[in-house]
Design an enzyme around this catalytic site. Structure first.
Site, PDB file in Angstrom:
ATOM      1  N   GLY A   1       0.843  -1.082   0.030  1.00 56.92           N
ATOM      2  CA  GLY A   1      -0.001   0.182  -0.079  1.00 56.92           C
ATOM      3  C   GLY A   1       0.946   1.283   0.074  1.00 56.92           C
ATOM      4  O   GLY A   1       1.897   1.114  -0.642  1.00 56.92           O
ATOM      5  N   GLY A   2       0.313   2.247   0.725  1.00 59.21           N
ATOM      6  CA  GLY A   2       1.020   3.573   0.557  1.00 59.21           C
ATOM      7  C   GLY A   2       2.362   3.567   1.336  1.00 59.21           C
ATOM      8  O   GLY A   2       3.112   4.454   1.371  1.00 59.21           O
TER       9      GLY A   2
ATOM     10  N   GLY B   1      24.363  15.355 -27.770  1.00 59.40           N
ATOM     11  CA  GLY B   1      23.932  15.562 -26.217  1.00 59.40           C
ATOM     12  C   GLY B   1      24.454  14.856 -25.257  1.00 59.40           C
ATOM     13  O   GLY B   1      24.495  15.299 -24.068  1.00 59.40           O
ATOM     14  N   ALA B   2      24.734  13.522 -25.461  1.00 61.85           N
ATOM     15  CA  ALA B   2      25.374  12.794 -24.352  1.00 61.85           C
ATOM     16  C   ALA B   2      26.612  13.149 -24.071  1.00 61.85           C
ATOM     17  O   ALA B   2      27.117  13.091 -22.860  1.00 61.85           O
ATOM     18  CB  ALA B   2      25.283  11.437 -24.831  1.00 61.85           C
TER      19      ALA B   2
HETATM   20  C1  HXC Z   1      -3.718  -5.062  11.347  1.00 63.56           C
HETATM   21  C2  HXC Z   1      -2.685  -7.061  10.561  1.00 63.56           C
HETATM   22  C3  HXC Z   1      -2.346  -6.120   9.394  1.00 63.56           C
HETATM   23  C4  HXC Z   1      -2.941  -4.957   9.384  1.00 63.56           C
HETATM   24  C5  HXC Z   1      -1.373  -8.217   9.288  1.00 63.56           C
HETATM   25  N1  HXC Z   1      -1.922  -8.149  10.348  1.00 63.56           N
HETATM   26  N2  HXC Z   1      -1.712  -6.925   8.710  1.00 63.56           N
HETATM   27  N3  HXC Z   1      -3.247  -6.526  11.748  1.00 63.56           N
HETATM   28  N4  HXC Z   1      -3.571  -4.462  10.134  1.00 63.56           N
HETATM   29  N5  HXC Z   1      -2.847  -4.042   8.282  1.00 63.56           N
HETATM   30  C6  HXC Z   1      -1.908  -9.408  11.562  1.00 63.56           C
HETATM   31  C7  HXC Z   1      -3.021 -10.413  11.101  1.00 63.56           C
HETATM   32  O1  HXC Z   1      -4.206 -10.175  11.087  1.00 63.56           O
HETATM   33  C8  HXC Z   1      -2.162 -11.214  11.686  1.00 63.56           C
HETATM   34  O2  HXC Z   1      -2.722 -11.479  13.101  1.00 63.56           O
HETATM   35  C9  HXC Z   1      -0.775 -11.092  11.888  1.00 63.56           C
HETATM   36  O3  HXC Z   1      -0.660  -9.741  11.481  1.00 63.56           O
HETATM   37  C10 HXC Z   1       0.111 -11.816  10.756  1.00 63.56           C
HETATM   38  O4  HXC Z   1      -0.451 -11.750   9.567  1.00 63.56           O
HETATM   39  P1  HXC Z   1      -0.705 -13.024   8.677  1.00 63.56           P
HETATM   40  O5  HXC Z   1      -1.849 -12.544   7.470  1.00 63.56           O
HETATM   41  O6  HXC Z   1      -1.054 -14.273   9.494  1.00 63.56           O
HETATM   42  O7  HXC Z   1       0.553 -13.107   7.934  1.00 63.56           O
HETATM   43  P2  HXC Z   1       1.252 -13.404   6.530  1.00 63.56           P
HETATM   44  O8  HXC Z   1       0.242 -14.789   6.047  1.00 63.56           O
HETATM   45  O9  HXC Z   1       2.582 -13.932   6.438  1.00 63.56           O
HETATM   46  O10 HXC Z   1       0.677 -12.636   5.539  1.00 63.56           O
HETATM   47  C11 HXC Z   1       1.285 -11.289   5.727  1.00 63.56           C
HETATM   48  C12 HXC Z   1       0.398 -10.183   4.810  1.00 63.56           C
HETATM   49  C13 HXC Z   1      -0.868 -10.081   5.383  1.00 63.56           C
HETATM   50  C14 HXC Z   1       0.972 -10.291   3.494  1.00 63.56           C
HETATM   51  C15 HXC Z   1       1.007  -8.836   5.408  1.00 63.56           C
HETATM   52  O11 HXC Z   1      -1.149 -10.194   6.620  1.00 63.56           O
HETATM   53  C16 HXC Z   1      -1.735  -8.946   4.683  1.00 63.56           C
HETATM   54  O12 HXC Z   1      -2.059  -9.117   3.517  1.00 63.56           O
HETATM   55  N6  HXC Z   1      -2.134  -8.023   5.553  1.00 63.56           N
HETATM   56  C17 HXC Z   1      -2.828  -7.149   5.056  1.00 63.56           C
HETATM   57  C18 HXC Z   1      -1.990  -5.920   4.132  1.00 63.56           C
HETATM   58  C19 HXC Z   1      -2.776  -4.794   3.844  1.00 63.56           C
HETATM   59  O13 HXC Z   1      -3.758  -4.776   2.956  1.00 63.56           O
HETATM   60  N7  HXC Z   1      -2.584  -3.734   4.694  1.00 63.56           N
HETATM   61  C20 HXC Z   1      -3.020  -2.484   4.501  1.00 63.56           C
HETATM   62  C21 HXC Z   1      -2.223  -1.925   3.297  1.00 63.56           C
HETATM   63  S1  HXC Z   1      -3.014  -0.104   2.928  1.00 63.56           S
HETATM   64  P3  HXC Z   1      -3.023 -12.750  14.065  1.00 63.56           P
HETATM   65  O14 HXC Z   1      -3.404 -12.002  15.335  1.00 63.56           O
HETATM   66  O15 HXC Z   1      -3.909 -13.722  13.207  1.00 63.56           O
HETATM   67  O16 HXC Z   1      -1.487 -13.414  14.219  1.00 63.56           O
HETATM   68  C22 HXC Z   1      -2.009   0.671   3.478  1.00 63.56           C
HETATM   69  C23 HXC Z   1      -2.062   2.174   3.442  1.00 63.56           C
HETATM   70  C24 HXC Z   1      -0.988   2.915   3.769  1.00 63.56           C
HETATM   71  O17 HXC Z   1      -0.663   0.313   4.268  1.00 63.56           O
HETATM   72  C25 HXC Z   1      -1.181   4.340   3.469  1.00 63.56           C
HETATM   73  C26 HXC Z   1      -0.055   5.170   3.608  1.00 63.56           C
HETATM   74  C27 HXC Z   1      -0.184   6.445   3.071  1.00 63.56           C
END
Ligand code: HXC
Length: 512
Positions: A167-168, A402-403
């Site tokens: 994501g971001g 130019g290069a």
């Molecule tokens: C809260 C989260 C989390 C999140 C993971 N966890 N991502 N909790 N917020 N964003 C937690 C899970 O619930 C889990 O908790 C533990 O972390 C481990 O995650 P798993 O999924 O079991 O691990 P894995 O299979 O290795 O997968 C990792 C992952 C996946 C690929 C990162 O967790 C995932 O897709 N997470 C969401 C990613 C996402 O969409 N993030 C938001 C992006 S947008 P438990 O308690 O079950 O162990 C963003 C905006 C930013 O970031 C903007 C900035 C400007």
């Protein structure tokens, strides 16, 4: 009485250091990843880490569990005796997701690094914005981006991607100076494979979409890749060794046993007699830098230009060189972007720039034109013009059109311009030039091919050499190739106290 209080401290410390618990640590290890604390141990000198905000927890009262540290470890320590500040996301706590307090911790450490002027290192292994904390986690990212920008050009920033970064959240690493990704572990993408599948009906794996090799070779997001976490930390340490602590300091002077007057009689033989034959510019670089040690940056991206760090008589230098073995060393969009950013980095951190030239020009074609070679190519000119660090250029082979100008020419205010006797400095290459200026002669000639060959030879002898430029003072010295190292070192030492004053302004407007 006191004993109980001391015991409470140690209990809290223990709870914090176990992160998300034994089970999650085992899960982390089973994925072939180290924990955040193990990574910090690997990176820092022993017993130098001072952790801060160890007991910070999130404010989400509805959450079933609170973890001390809140998913990121922050603090400062030493790398090879030099102070660094760092943050390392702890995947064992809520997937290293960034909530409000974790964001505040990172920003605090960034402010601290800026106050004292020390490099900032980030280790990313994170699920991104903590979903439960909604806008507050976005708020945290926003603040991190702001501080990345404040730090840019003030203290070096290096990010290691050793886990997911989605994501971001990818934009903070991208705003730092160098990104290093660990193969098969680091992943960076704005939208993941599921979204790509849903929106575009395309099947793409995590690795293909945002893995280390993809970013090192295709997107250019990753400056370095490492085979494992050990190599990753070694590369960070090596990179830091070339850099100053901040923009007000010079890079550290290293001890060297390599003679500054060392000549290399074999150097000229690297350059083929036939100007159309390929050769590897890195052989020349390796010969001239101290002990043949060159740390290449962006090794797999835009290979037609080579950039990286070396030392000359112990001084850090940034090297920018055309690579004739890839696209004949022509400049294109990616190579212009790659070199321009590197030049700006060197300029920000008082690292002199050595340019080695052998390029037939900018790459022609509709693809390059439509994708903006004019816009991107101009960045290279801008970056060279803007840089006030010592700039030393050596033309080895072709320097056309130019290069020629773009690759650290005199007019872009290079301080010392050398050329080998083999240099060909001209508006166009001989063959292209004579087809234009002798179009009529060639049309009328009974043997156009032989005439073209003869005229090209005449052109090369007359114009494609370094002596016309040397007569005009555009080349300062034509050197014997074997003396390239001593000549560059002498120039560098003469420029050690260079001062160049430019008109005051808020900032330039590079053609981004
Ligand atoms: C809260 C989260 C989390 C999140 C993971 N966890 N991502 N909790 N917020 N964003 C937690 C899970 O619930 C889990 O908790 C533990 O972390 C481990 O995650 P798993 O999924 O079991 O691990 P894995 O299979 O290795 O997968 C990792 C992952 C996946 C690929 C990162 O967790 C995932 O897709 N997470 C969401 C990613 C996402 O969409 N993030 C938001 C992006 S947008 P438990 O308690 O079950 O162990 C963003 C905006 C930013 O970031 C903007 C900035 C400007």
């Amino acid at each position: 009485m006191h004993e109980e209080k001391i015991k409470r401290l140690y209990d809290l410390k223990k709870a914090a250091e176990i992160g998300g618990g034994e089970e999650r640590i085992a899960a982390q290890h089973s994925k072939g990843k180290l924990t955040a604390r193990e990574r910090i141990d690997l990176l820092l000198d022993p017993r130098t880490f001072l952790e801060i905000d160890k007991y910070t927890t999130h404010r989400d009262e509805s959450a079933s569990q609170k973890f001390p540290g809140d998913g990121v470890i922050t603090g400062f320590g030493r790398v090879d005796g030099r102070l660094v500040f760092l943050y390392a996301y702890d995947f064992t706590i809520l997937g290293g997701s960034l909530g409000e307090m974790a964001g505040k911790k990172i920003v605090k450490i960034m402010e601290h690094a800026l106050k004292v002027g020390a490099p900032l290192l980030g280790i990313i292994d994170s699920g991104g914005a903590r979903i439960q904390e909604g806008v507050l986690s976005l708020d945290g990212y926003g603040d991190i981006f702001f501080h990345n920008t404040l730090a840019s050009g003030a203290v070096p920033q290096i990010t290691a991607s050793i886990g997911p970064c989605a994501g971001g959240a990818v934009y903070s690493p991208a705003m730092t100076d160098f990104v290093i990704m660990v193969e098969n572990v680091g992943q960076m993408f704005v939208t993941g494979p599921e979204v790509v599948k849903e929106v575009l009906s395309q099947d793409v794996s995590f690795e293909e979409l945002g893995g280390a090799r993809t970013h090192a070779s295709k997107s250019g997001v990753a400056h370095f890749i490492a085979r494992n976490e050990f190599e990753c930390m070694d590369k960070i340490k090596k990179l830091l060794s070339y850099l100053p602590q901040n923009n007000t300091e010079a890079p550290p002077l290293a001890e060297t046993s390599d003679d500054p007057n060392r000549i290399d009689p074999n150097l000229v033989n690297i350059l083929p007699e036939n100007p159309y034959q390929q050769y590897d510019m890195k052989q020349i670089i390796n010969s001239i830098v101290d002990s043949g040690e060159f740390m290449e940056v962006h090794e797999l991206f835009a290979e037609n230009i080579v950039i990286g760090f070396g030392r000359m008589n112990g001084r850090s230098v940034g090297i920018v060189a055309n690579q004739p073995s890839y696209l004949a060393g022509a400049l294109d969009i990616n190579s212009s972007n790659k070199a321009a950013r590197f030049i700006r980095f060197c300029d920000a951190y008082n690292i002199p720039i050595i340019t080695l030239v052998d390029t037939p020009g900018y790459l022609p074609g509709a693809d390059q034109e439509h994708n903006g070679i004019i816009r991107h190519g101009s960045k290279l000119l801008f970056a060279y013009c803007e840089a006030t660090v010592p700039k030393i250029t050596c033309i080895i082979g072709k320097a056309y059109g130019g290069a020629y100008i773009a690759m650290g020419s005199k007019n872009l205010r290079a301080d010392i311009n050398y050329a080998w006797p083999t240099a060909e400095i001209a508006v166009l290459g001989p063959e292209a030039a004579i087809t234009i200026i002798h179009r009529k002669d060639l049309k009328q000639s009974p043997d156009a091919l032989a005439t073209k060959k003869k005229l090209a030879k005449e052109f090369r002898d007359k114009f494609a050499n370094p002596y016309i430029a040397a007569e005009k003072g555009i080349i300062d010295v034509v050197i014997d190739p074997m003396e390239t190292r001593p000549f560059i070192i002498r120039a560098l030492e003469s420029l050690a106290d260079k001062r160049e004053i430019r008109p005051p302004k808020k900032h330039g407007n590079i053609n981004l």
